[in-house]
Design an enzyme around this catalytic site. Sequence first.
Site, PDB file in Angstrom:
ATOM      1  N   CYS A   1       0.492 123.815  82.070  1.00 32.37           N
ATOM      2  CA  CYS A   1      -0.817 123.628  81.438  1.00 32.37           C
ATOM      3  C   CYS A   1      -1.909 124.170  82.360  1.00 32.37           C
ATOM      4  O   CYS A   1      -2.060 123.694  83.484  1.00 32.37           O
ATOM      5  CB  CYS A   1      -1.077 122.150  81.139  1.00 32.37           C
ATOM      6  SG  CYS A   1      -2.756 121.899  80.505  1.00 32.37           S
TER       7      CYS A   1
ATOM      8  N   THR B   1       0.012 129.479  77.767  1.00 30.38           N
ATOM      9  CA  THR B   1      -1.136 130.368  77.575  1.00 30.38           C
ATOM     10  C   THR B   1      -1.513 131.109  78.863  1.00 30.38           C
ATOM     11  O   THR B   1      -1.224 130.669  79.969  1.00 30.38           O
ATOM     12  CB  THR B   1      -2.351 129.563  77.098  1.00 30.38           C
ATOM     13  OG1 THR B   1      -2.563 128.475  78.000  1.00 30.38           O
ATOM     14  CG2 THR B   1      -2.129 129.019  75.700  1.00 30.38           C
TER      15      THR B   1
HETATM   16  C1  SIN Z   1      -3.893 121.369  76.777  1.00 30.02           C
HETATM   17  O1  SIN Z   1      -3.770 120.230  76.316  1.00 30.02           O
HETATM   18  O2  SIN Z   1      -4.784 121.647  77.591  1.00 30.02           O
HETATM   19  C2  SIN Z   1      -2.955 122.451  76.372  1.00 30.02           C
HETATM   20  C3  SIN Z   1      -1.613 122.217  76.943  1.00 30.02           C
HETATM   21  C4  SIN Z   1      -1.054 123.403  77.612  1.00 30.02           C
HETATM   22  O3  SIN Z   1      -1.611 124.500  77.570  1.00 30.02           O
HETATM   23  O4  SIN Z   1      -0.010 123.260  78.271  1.00 30.02           O
END
Ligand code: SIN
Length: 308
Positions: free
Chosen positions: A131, A194
């Site tokens: 994350c 991401t």
């Molecule tokens: C988030 O909740 O910030 C997204 C989770 C992730 O990108 O792993």
Amino acid sequence: MVNTGVTLCGIPLDNPIIPASGTFGYGQEFAKLYDINLLGTFSFKGTTLHPRYGNPTPRIAESASGMLNSVGLQNPGVDKVISEELPALAKVFHKPVMANVSGFSVEEYAEVCRRFDACDQIGWLEVNISCPNVHDGGMAFGTDPHAAAAVTRAVRAVTKKPILLKLSPNVTDITEIARACEAEGADGVSLINTLMGMRFDLRSRRPILRNGTGGLSGPAVFPVALRMVWQVANAVSIPVVGMGGVSSADDVLEMMLAGASAVEIGASNLVNPYICRDIVAALPAAMERYGISSFESWIGGTKAWQET
Ligand code: SIN
């Protein structure tokens, strides 16, 4: 007649389509739209030991062919997921679900996995070490092979369920991280999370996202994800779940050709909440179009090209 079935770490799936964590909640909203049992499975929202409100808003920004998010792991915490979300899910979803687990320390990852280990509804633990939106955890574990190994080892010790480590693309060599997880007993890896990105507002001269940076997903990242899935699939012997910008049945087939045993679909759910249902429906015809009767010889089928 084609066979859309696949096996993920020993558990059979009717098809390889898995809505990705963070884009499907705990299933309830989508269950109101369609029968979610037509999916292979889905990965529920990243769950931490304690409840989290997530990052301050704005935490979504648009981008060409994609979007940035900096949600910050908003979730009700593992105990509430076990006492409320899983019983509610059992009423609408009758397949093993994938639990996505996040943490801020090795011990926290292990404790959440230990608690989920007792839940029969959970088939796989997807351990999110990638994350990009939290400051003291998340991606910090997925960008260092030693830290990735430590999380894998600790989680391995508390569960017999299949564990898949969810990997970050924000590294120089993702195969090094994947190998470190495999060496400590991971049953699989999933990738990519991401790509770290940023947008500025020209009038305020400040980042659009209150957190400053966020994670880029959507069709813009598909070729990057595909390249990394292909690299990792050629570097490890455990199954790879591919994700990143997938938005059609052809994208699913391309991910599987690159080496993915199953495919997660994320940002596209936010554009079209029916996308996973539609891709499941479109998959048999797409398979027929390319002469695929079953996925056995299709997964990682670029090997012939690599050997020439
Ligand atoms: C988030 O909740 O910030 C997204 C989770 C992730 O990108 O792993």
